[in-house]
Design a protein around this motif. Sequence first.
Motif, PDB file in Angstrom:
ATOM      1  N   THR A  46     -10.115  14.405  -8.103  1.00 11.10           N
ATOM      2  CA  THR A  46     -10.955  15.698  -8.677  1.00 11.10           C
ATOM      3  C   THR A  46     -10.332  15.981 -10.288  1.00 11.10           C
ATOM      4  O   THR A  46     -11.263  16.625 -11.097  1.00 11.10           O
ATOM      5  CB  THR A  46      -9.923  17.473  -8.294  1.00 11.10           C
ATOM      6  OG1 THR A  46     -10.523  16.803  -7.428  1.00 11.10           O
ATOM      7  CG2 THR A  46     -11.071  18.402  -8.814  1.00 11.10           C
ATOM      8  N   HIS A  47      -9.645  14.939 -11.249  1.00 10.69           N
ATOM      9  CA  HIS A  47      -9.543  15.458 -11.955  1.00 10.69           C
ATOM     10  C   HIS A  47     -10.222  14.661 -13.114  1.00 10.69           C
ATOM     11  O   HIS A  47     -11.251  14.477 -14.117  1.00 10.69           O
ATOM     12  CB  HIS A  47      -7.426  15.248 -12.325  1.00 10.69           C
ATOM     13  CG  HIS A  47      -7.171  16.294 -12.198  1.00 10.69           C
ATOM     14  ND1 HIS A  47      -6.691  17.410 -12.274  1.00 10.69           N
ATOM     15  CD2 HIS A  47      -6.125  16.428 -12.193  1.00 10.69           C
ATOM     16  CE1 HIS A  47      -6.563  17.912 -12.135  1.00 10.69           C
ATOM     17  NE2 HIS A  47      -5.162  17.485 -11.621  1.00 10.69           N
ATOM     18  N   ILE A  48     -10.597  13.541 -12.547  1.00 10.05           N
ATOM     19  CA  ILE A  48     -11.210  12.527 -12.943  1.00 10.05           C
ATOM     20  C   ILE A  48     -12.701  12.682 -13.130  1.00 10.05           C
ATOM     21  O   ILE A  48     -13.868  13.004 -14.287  1.00 10.05           O
ATOM     22  CB  ILE A  48     -11.496  10.962 -11.864  1.00 10.05           C
ATOM     23  CG1 ILE A  48      -9.609   9.940 -12.395  1.00 10.05           C
ATOM     24  CG2 ILE A  48     -12.486  10.153 -12.472  1.00 10.05           C
ATOM     25  CD1 ILE A  48      -9.741   9.538 -11.804  1.00 10.05           C
ATOM     26  N   TYR A  57     -15.172  13.859 -16.770  1.00  9.48           N
ATOM     27  CA  TYR A  57     -16.758  12.722 -16.558  1.00  9.48           C
ATOM     28  C   TYR A  57     -17.694  14.232 -17.202  1.00  9.48           C
ATOM     29  O   TYR A  57     -18.406  13.707 -17.506  1.00  9.48           O
ATOM     30  CB  TYR A  57     -16.650  11.813 -15.625  1.00  9.48           C
ATOM     31  CG  TYR A  57     -15.899  10.669 -15.556  1.00  9.48           C
ATOM     32  CD1 TYR A  57     -15.242  10.304 -16.335  1.00  9.48           C
ATOM     33  CD2 TYR A  57     -16.849   9.832 -14.647  1.00  9.48           C
ATOM     34  CE1 TYR A  57     -14.663   9.124 -16.035  1.00  9.48           C
ATOM     35  CE2 TYR A  57     -16.001   8.717 -14.476  1.00  9.48           C
ATOM     36  CZ  TYR A  57     -15.078   8.260 -14.996  1.00  9.48           C
ATOM     37  OH  TYR A  57     -14.306   7.036 -15.008  1.00  9.48           O
ATOM     38  N   ALA A  58     -17.420  14.732 -16.734  1.00 10.48           N
ATOM     39  CA  ALA A  58     -18.382  15.824 -16.026  1.00 10.48           C
ATOM     40  C   ALA A  58     -18.032  16.896 -17.607  1.00 10.48           C
ATOM     41  O   ALA A  58     -18.979  17.242 -17.591  1.00 10.48           O
ATOM     42  CB  ALA A  58     -18.313  17.210 -15.297  1.00 10.48           C
ATOM     43  N   THR A  59     -16.721  16.884 -17.966  1.00  5.77           N
ATOM     44  CA  THR A  59     -17.101  17.795 -19.746  1.00  5.77           C
ATOM     45  C   THR A  59     -15.968  17.063 -20.840  1.00  5.77           C
ATOM     46  O   THR A  59     -16.490  17.676 -21.704  1.00  5.77           O
ATOM     47  CB  THR A  59     -15.219  18.536 -19.428  1.00  5.77           C
ATOM     48  OG1 THR A  59     -14.463  17.896 -19.155  1.00  5.77           O
ATOM     49  CG2 THR A  59     -15.776  19.632 -17.514  1.00  5.77           C
ATOM     50  N   ARG A  60     -15.962  16.157 -20.483  1.00 12.00           N
ATOM     51  CA  ARG A  60     -15.369  15.201 -21.645  1.00 12.00           C
ATOM     52  C   ARG A  60     -16.667  13.874 -22.268  1.00 12.00           C
ATOM     53  O   ARG A  60     -16.727  13.327 -23.386  1.00 12.00           O
ATOM     54  CB  ARG A  60     -14.364  14.931 -21.799  1.00 12.00           C
ATOM     55  CG  ARG A  60     -13.579  16.330 -21.731  1.00 12.00           C
ATOM     56  CD  ARG A  60     -11.863  16.051 -21.960  1.00 12.00           C
ATOM     57  NE  ARG A  60     -12.142  15.562 -23.547  1.00 12.00           N
ATOM     58  CZ  ARG A  60     -10.603  14.956 -24.189  1.00 12.00           C
ATOM     59  NH1 ARG A  60      -9.606  15.481 -23.714  1.00 12.00           N
ATOM     60  NH2 ARG A  60     -11.200  14.818 -25.962  1.00 12.00           N
ATOM     61  N   LEU A 113     -17.229   2.655 -17.348  1.00 12.80           N
ATOM     62  CA  LEU A 113     -17.974   3.328 -17.997  1.00 12.80           C
ATOM     63  C   LEU A 113     -17.775   2.530 -19.100  1.00 12.80           C
ATOM     64  O   LEU A 113     -17.200   1.639 -19.029  1.00 12.80           O
ATOM     65  CB  LEU A 113     -16.837   4.736 -19.021  1.00 12.80           C
ATOM     66  CG  LEU A 113     -16.360   5.828 -18.575  1.00 12.80           C
ATOM     67  CD1 LEU A 113     -15.065   6.744 -18.826  1.00 12.80           C
ATOM     68  CD2 LEU A 113     -17.574   6.603 -18.244  1.00 12.80           C
ATOM     69  N   THR A 114     -18.791   2.249 -20.600  1.00 12.44           N
ATOM     70  CA  THR A 114     -18.904   1.890 -21.661  1.00 12.44           C
ATOM     71  C   THR A 114     -18.622   2.483 -22.687  1.00 12.44           C
ATOM     72  O   THR A 114     -18.845   3.623 -23.142  1.00 12.44           O
ATOM     73  CB  THR A 114     -20.117   1.776 -21.787  1.00 12.44           C
ATOM     74  OG1 THR A 114     -20.359   0.887 -19.909  1.00 12.44           O
ATOM     75  CG2 THR A 114     -21.003   0.267 -22.357  1.00 12.44           C
TER      76      THR A 114
END
Length: 210
Positions: free
Chosen positions: A81-83, A87-90, A127-128
């Motif tokens: 959930t934290h991940i 991803y969604a906010t940062r 991620l890249t």
Amino acid sequence: MSPNPVTTRERLSSPLTWHYVGLGVMVLLMLGLAIRFGMDLSATGSSSTDALTAKQIELKTLQLQTEPLRGLEDRVKESRTHIQDFYATRIPGNYSSIAVQLGDLAVKNGVHLSRVGYSQGTTSSDLTEISLDCAISGEYQQIMHFVNGIERDKTFFVVRAMAFTGQQGGLVSLRLRVSTWLRPSDVPGWMMPTPADTPAAAAPVAREGE
């Protein structure tokens, strides 16, 4: 005249005497068996106690070994959930949103931002890394506020390097290299790879469409 005294031989041949002898032997045998039974029972009890103690120690050891695993499933769900929230906010949705965010920070802190270039770094399964190379100019305090704003921004930025390029009057010029990350599917195809161990002053400036 008194009766004849009973001789020892007669006593030994008497059934009553042998009865007492047999009774005594049986008493001795029963006593020996009782002692042996008591010893065996004591040994059995001691062995059972040792076995029980060993099992208790084994159980306690297993409990200590499995203690870190308790609630692991809940912790894994919480981490996921934290991940997802991270991803969604940062993590930027696309490279253009990176430019918009940097531009907003530059205006807010009163610095001039120019020659912003992008290059593509290493790619993981999720991620890249995107490397940004840019030139900034402004007063020293303004530039420091700009850099602090990058590090504290909701978009995940990491300042990789800064290099002094000049000073004129009260204005300072710096070359800045910053990293952020995009999902692999959001990376534009025109981005060139970031050379390894490239200092900020010599980092490539690959602009959109090149």
